[in-house]
Design an enzyme around this catalytic site. Structure first.
Site, PDB file in Angstrom:
ATOM      1  N   LYS A  16       0.756  -0.874  -0.058  1.00 37.46           N
ATOM      2  CA  LYS A  16       0.272   0.240   0.052  1.00 37.46           C
ATOM      3  C   LYS A  16       1.259   1.666  -0.075  1.00 37.46           C
ATOM      4  O   LYS A  16      -0.089   2.153  -0.309  1.00 37.46           O
ATOM      5  CB  LYS A  16      -1.296  -0.333   1.116  1.00 37.46           C
ATOM      6  CG  LYS A  16      -1.419  -1.263   1.396  1.00 37.46           C
ATOM      7  CD  LYS A  16      -2.646  -0.690   0.910  1.00 37.46           C
ATOM      8  CE  LYS A  16      -4.205  -2.058   1.299  1.00 37.46           C
ATOM      9  NZ  LYS A  16      -4.844  -2.267   0.363  1.00 37.46           N
ATOM     10  N   SER A  25      -6.632   2.586  16.946  1.00 37.06           N
ATOM     11  CA  SER A  25      -8.179   3.755  16.451  1.00 37.06           C
ATOM     12  C   SER A  25      -9.411   3.362  17.488  1.00 37.06           C
ATOM     13  O   SER A  25      -9.531   2.885  18.103  1.00 37.06           O
ATOM     14  CB  SER A  25      -8.303   2.932  15.272  1.00 37.06           C
ATOM     15  OG  SER A  25      -9.521   3.291  14.613  1.00 37.06           O
ATOM     16  N   TYR A  81     -12.433  -4.916  11.975  1.00 36.13           N
ATOM     17  CA  TYR A  81     -11.302  -3.648  11.973  1.00 36.13           C
ATOM     18  C   TYR A  81     -11.065  -3.330  13.491  1.00 36.13           C
ATOM     19  O   TYR A  81     -10.047  -3.774  14.011  1.00 36.13           O
ATOM     20  CB  TYR A  81     -11.255  -2.755  10.786  1.00 36.13           C
ATOM     21  CG  TYR A  81     -10.592  -1.324  10.847  1.00 36.13           C
ATOM     22  CD1 TYR A  81      -8.719  -1.930  10.367  1.00 36.13           C
ATOM     23  CD2 TYR A  81     -10.747  -0.270  11.583  1.00 36.13           C
ATOM     24  CE1 TYR A  81      -8.153  -0.426  10.896  1.00 36.13           C
ATOM     25  CE2 TYR A  81      -9.619   0.768  12.332  1.00 36.13           C
ATOM     26  CZ  TYR A  81      -8.956   0.193  11.761  1.00 36.13           C
ATOM     27  OH  TYR A  81      -7.481   1.675  11.789  1.00 36.13           O
ATOM     28  N   LYS A 120      -7.707  -3.924  15.802  1.00 36.88           N
ATOM     29  CA  LYS A 120      -7.305  -3.435  16.962  1.00 36.88           C
ATOM     30  C   LYS A 120      -7.530  -3.831  18.581  1.00 36.88           C
ATOM     31  O   LYS A 120      -5.802  -2.966  19.457  1.00 36.88           O
ATOM     32  CB  LYS A 120      -7.565  -1.739  16.347  1.00 36.88           C
ATOM     33  CG  LYS A 120      -7.521  -1.440  15.074  1.00 36.88           C
ATOM     34  CD  LYS A 120      -5.711  -0.710  14.596  1.00 36.88           C
ATOM     35  CE  LYS A 120      -5.130  -1.092  12.852  1.00 36.88           C
ATOM     36  NZ  LYS A 120      -3.528  -0.684  13.255  1.00 36.88           N
ATOM     37  N   ILE A 159     -22.795  11.370   0.149  1.00 37.42           N
ATOM     38  CA  ILE A 159     -22.541  12.122   1.520  1.00 37.42           C
ATOM     39  C   ILE A 159     -23.498  10.828   2.280  1.00 37.42           C
ATOM     40  O   ILE A 159     -24.869  10.252   1.876  1.00 37.42           O
ATOM     41  CB  ILE A 159     -23.371  13.051   2.331  1.00 37.42           C
ATOM     42  CG1 ILE A 159     -22.388  14.102   1.426  1.00 37.42           C
ATOM     43  CG2 ILE A 159     -23.773  12.660   3.827  1.00 37.42           C
ATOM     44  CD1 ILE A 159     -23.674  15.742   1.684  1.00 37.42           C
ATOM     45  N   ASP A 194     -21.384   3.403  10.128  1.00 40.78           N
ATOM     46  CA  ASP A 194     -20.047   4.113  10.887  1.00 40.78           C
ATOM     47  C   ASP A 194     -21.667   4.638  12.245  1.00 40.78           C
ATOM     48  O   ASP A 194     -22.120   5.129  11.843  1.00 40.78           O
ATOM     49  CB  ASP A 194     -20.922   5.201   9.948  1.00 40.78           C
ATOM     50  CG  ASP A 194     -19.917   5.773   8.476  1.00 40.78           C
ATOM     51  OD1 ASP A 194     -18.477   4.960   8.739  1.00 40.78           O
ATOM     52  OD2 ASP A 194     -20.015   6.079   7.733  1.00 40.78           O
TER      53      ASP A 194
HETATM   54  N1  UFG Z   1     -18.018   9.597   3.610  1.00 42.19           N
HETATM   55  C1  UFG Z   1     -19.372  10.463   3.567  1.00 42.19           C
HETATM   56  N2  UFG Z   1     -18.679   9.776   2.348  1.00 42.19           N
HETATM   57  C2  UFG Z   1     -17.565   9.037   1.345  1.00 42.19           C
HETATM   58  C3  UFG Z   1     -16.693   8.807   2.219  1.00 42.19           C
HETATM   59  C4  UFG Z   1     -16.209   8.885   3.573  1.00 42.19           C
HETATM   60  O1  UFG Z   1     -19.493  10.992   3.502  1.00 42.19           O
HETATM   61  O2  UFG Z   1     -17.567   9.070  -0.170  1.00 42.19           O
HETATM   62  C5  UFG Z   1     -18.548  10.143   5.711  1.00 42.19           C
HETATM   63  C6  UFG Z   1     -17.841   8.568   6.356  1.00 42.19           C
HETATM   64  O3  UFG Z   1     -19.186   7.644   6.213  1.00 42.19           O
HETATM   65  C7  UFG Z   1     -17.989   8.913   7.532  1.00 42.19           C
HETATM   66  C8  UFG Z   1     -16.764  10.209   7.434  1.00 42.19           C
HETATM   67  O4  UFG Z   1     -17.531  10.648   6.343  1.00 42.19           O
HETATM   68  O5  UFG Z   1     -19.212   8.933   8.252  1.00 42.19           O
HETATM   69  C9  UFG Z   1     -15.271   9.497   7.578  1.00 42.19           C
HETATM   70  O6  UFG Z   1     -14.694   8.957   6.646  1.00 42.19           O
HETATM   71  P1  UFG Z   1     -13.612   7.927   6.470  1.00 42.19           P
HETATM   72  O7  UFG Z   1     -14.006   6.958   6.108  1.00 42.19           O
HETATM   73  O8  UFG Z   1     -13.036   8.975   6.062  1.00 42.19           O
HETATM   74  O9  UFG Z   1     -13.154   7.846   8.107  1.00 42.19           O
HETATM   75  P2  UFG Z   1     -14.005   7.010   9.364  1.00 42.19           P
HETATM   76  O10 UFG Z   1     -14.361   7.768  10.095  1.00 42.19           O
HETATM   77  O11 UFG Z   1     -15.217   5.972   8.746  1.00 42.19           O
HETATM   78  O12 UFG Z   1     -12.695   6.016   9.730  1.00 42.19           O
HETATM   79  C10 UFG Z   1     -11.722   6.765  10.655  1.00 42.19           C
HETATM   80  C11 UFG Z   1     -10.728   5.618   9.602  1.00 42.19           C
HETATM   81  C12 UFG Z   1     -10.319   4.990  10.396  1.00 42.19           C
HETATM   82  C13 UFG Z   1     -10.954   4.069  11.501  1.00 42.19           C
HETATM   83  C14 UFG Z   1     -12.023   5.090  11.597  1.00 42.19           C
HETATM   84  C15 UFG Z   1     -12.065   5.256  13.406  1.00 42.19           C
HETATM   85  O13 UFG Z   1     -10.193   6.403   8.342  1.00 42.19           O
HETATM   86  O14 UFG Z   1      -9.044   4.028   9.693  1.00 42.19           O
HETATM   87  O15 UFG Z   1     -11.621   6.152  11.467  1.00 42.19           O
HETATM   88  O16 UFG Z   1     -13.594   4.917  13.812  1.00 42.19           O
HETATM   89  F1  UFG Z   1     -11.060   2.793  11.928  1.00 42.19           F
END
Ligand code: UFG
Length: 326
Positions: free
Chosen positions: A35, A116, A140, A144, A206, A283
């Site tokens: 990666k 995390s 995931y 952790k 979203i 989420d």
């Molecule tokens: N989201 C969207 N559209 C997208 C991508 C994400 O609306 O195209 C939203 C997600 O639903 C979430 C927020 O944006 O509500 C953030 O999403 P991310 O995927 O960027 O990050 P996460 O909060 O899901 O995950 C992050 C880290 C993970 C970790 C997590 C802890 O990337 O590795 O926080 O809960 F596990």
């Protein structure tokens, strides 16, 4: 001090490597480049290897006389972990057990682990303190938490002093905006929105606007990559004597998905299409850190707390590197 950086060619690992080099320490990057990108490791020593390779790990720890191991090598996608749980357990848990075994065999006792906020699952109380219930809702987060427990018992056995740093949402670019976030394919919110701003994707989706939050979209605590890394440096100084250091790393400020989109529009000066679709499975509505413990015990201070500043660094990097490191 020689420090092995597992996953040092990835987003967080490469920023950590740059910060260690700048601090006059000697990082040795260990990465299988599945990666990560070799271009991201700068002048650090590099060993191409896989964490499943016990012999190579032992050889590397001995050859470079490693004193501390920092471990950033993991699979990080919540959705993917629901589809391929065994792959997550193999990569994130089994391989870490191999790493800890190699460390034990050569007597390396200091370990910094990327944990995390996913260990908390859906929090009952906001902001989240470290002693909140740990109830992950996906493989995931489970992996952790499993590694945190493995470290705990290894420490109880007198063989490890570790820091488990529970990241909230790492974001932005570090090292003068030279080291940014590039996943293939992209999966994280800020780089995805920036791709829409750059015209690389037709719209940003979203994932759900019907959450119990002020504007209906999920709220997250975005923490700049350099602030995240600076906590690791501070934790490093405190390791020793089987000490167990567990800290949340976040800004203690929440921003909704809609607010992040508006911030990218403002910083980039670009407009793009925004669509609202179904919720993404797994989420939590709100993740917000209480980082009092890290501030108090490590003397940790964040420097780039405003979302606008964080997004600005990310935009600078993506604008100059529209194809990431490719
Ligand atoms: N989201 C969207 N559209 C997208 C991508 C994400 O609306 O195209 C939203 C997600 O639903 C979430 C927020 O944006 O509500 C953030 O999403 P991310 O995927 O960027 O990050 P996460 O909060 O899901 O995950 C992050 C880290 C993970 C970790 C997590 C802890 O990337 O590795 O926080 O809960 F596990």
């Amino acid at each position: 001090m020689r420090i092995l950086i597992c996953g040092g060619a990835g987003y967080i690992g490469s920023n950590m490597t740059a910060m260690l080099l700048a601090a006059g320490l000697e990082p040795v990057v260990f990465d299988n480049l599945s990666k990560g990108y070799k271009e991201a490791i700068g002048k650090a020593e590099f060993v191409k290897g896989d964490l499943a390779d016990y012999e190579l790990l032992v050889k590397t720890l001995k050859k470079y006389e490693i004193e501390v191991v920092m471990h950033f090598a993991a699979l990080i996608e919540v959705g993917e972990s629901m589809q391929q749980p065994l792959r997550y357990y193999k990569n994130n848990v089994s391989n870490t057990q191999t790493l800890l075994s190699a460390m034990e065999s050569v007597g390396v006792e200091k370990f910094v682990f990327s944990s995390s906020a996913a260990v908390y699952g859906i929090p009952q109380k906001i902001p989240i303190t470290e002693d909140a219930p740990k109830k992950p809702i996906n493989p995931y987060g489970e992996t952790k938490l499993a590694v945190e427990k493995m470290c705990h018992y290894q420490s109880c056995a007198g063989k490890l002093s570790y820091a488990a740093l529970r990241y909230f949402n790492a974001a932005g670019a570090g090292n003068n905006c030279q080291l940014g976030e590039a996943h293939q394919p992209e999966s994280h919110l800020i780089p995805l929105i920036i791709e829409a701003a750059l015209g690389k994707r037709s719209e940003i989706k979203i994932y759900g606007a019907d959450y119990p939050t002020p504007d209906g979209t999920c709220v997250r605590d975005y923490i700049h990559i350099e602030d995240l890394c600076s906590a690791h440096l501070l934790a490093l100084e405190k390791l020793g004597g089987n000490r167990e250091l567990i800290y949340n790393l976040g800004n203690e400020t929440g921003y909704s998905v809609k607010e992040v989109i508006e911030t990218v529009k403002m910083v980039s000066g670009r407009d793009f299409k925004v669509a609202t679709v179904e919720r993404r499975i797994g989420d939590p509505p709100v993740l917000l850190a209480d980082a009092t413990k890290a501030k108090k015990e490590l003397g940790w201070k964040t420097k780039l707390a405003e979302l606008e500043e964080i997004v600005y660094t990310a935009w600078q990097w993506h604008d100059k590197h529209p194809d990431g490191y490719l």
